[in-house]
Design a protein around this motif. Structure first.
Motif, PDB file in Angstrom:
ATOM      1  N   ARG A 130      -5.400  -8.145   3.590  1.00  0.00           N
ATOM      2  CA  ARG A 130      -6.767  -7.996   3.086  1.00  0.00           C
ATOM      3  C   ARG A 130      -7.471  -9.344   3.032  1.00  0.00           C
ATOM      4  N   GLU A 173       0.850  -1.182   0.000  1.00  0.00           N
ATOM      5  CA  GLU A 173       0.000   0.000   0.000  1.00  0.00           C
ATOM      6  C   GLU A 173       0.893   1.241   0.000  1.00  0.00           C
ATOM      7  N   TRP A 233       2.157  -1.798   4.209  1.00  0.00           N
ATOM      8  CA  TRP A 233       1.558  -3.065   3.782  1.00  0.00           C
ATOM      9  C   TRP A 233       0.208  -3.248   4.458  1.00  0.00           C
ATOM     10  N   SER A 234      -0.600  -4.140   3.914  1.00  0.00           N
ATOM     11  CA  SER A 234      -1.865  -4.468   4.558  1.00  0.00           C
ATOM     12  C   SER A 234      -2.200  -5.931   4.345  1.00  0.00           C
ATOM     13  N   MET A 241      -9.553  -5.203   6.151  1.00  0.00           N
ATOM     14  CA  MET A 241      -8.222  -4.737   5.822  1.00  0.00           C
ATOM     15  C   MET A 241      -7.534  -4.338   7.117  1.00  0.00           C
ATOM     16  N   THR A 242      -6.311  -4.834   7.308  1.00  0.00           N
ATOM     17  CA  THR A 242      -5.515  -4.481   8.472  1.00  0.00           C
ATOM     18  C   THR A 242      -4.223  -3.832   7.999  1.00  0.00           C
ATOM     19  N   PRO A 243      -3.991  -2.556   8.340  1.00  0.00           N
ATOM     20  CA  PRO A 243      -2.728  -1.919   7.945  1.00  0.00           C
ATOM     21  C   PRO A 243      -1.567  -2.420   8.810  1.00  0.00           C
ATOM     22  N   ALA A 298       3.327  -8.299   8.401  1.00  0.00           N
ATOM     23  CA  ALA A 298       2.058  -8.630   7.752  1.00  0.00           C
ATOM     24  C   ALA A 298       1.979 -10.115   7.426  1.00  0.00           C
TER      25      ALA A 298
END
Length: 74
Positions: free
Chosen positions: A32, A25, A29-30, A38-40, A47
């Motif tokens: 999904r 991103e 990063w994320s 979605m988790t940043p 991640a």
């Protein structure tokens, strides 16, 4: 296994694979899952570690799950 949608429970297909994707991103990063979650995350390694744990837990409980990792460089 059930999905809850609009207050109604319905049976989810057992062969539906839950897919987590680690993607690059603009901010880092994320993780999904579909368009719903979605988790940043700050770095790719973290991640991947977090997503791997989610996949492992789901598999231990009998749910089909997989992890996909974006090949973009950090």
């Amino acid at each position: 296994m059930t999905d809850v949608e609009d207050g109604e429970a319905r049976v989810a297909p057992e062969d539906r694979v839950i897919t987590f994707e680690v993607v690059k991103e603009p901010y880092g990063w994320s993780i999904r899952r579909d368009a719903r979650m979605m988790t940043p995350v700050w770095c790719k390694a973290l991640a991947v570690e977090q997503a791997s744990r989610m996949v492992a837990v789901l598999r231990r409980h009998g749910a089909p799950a997989e992890l996909r990792i974006d090949d973009a460089e950090a």
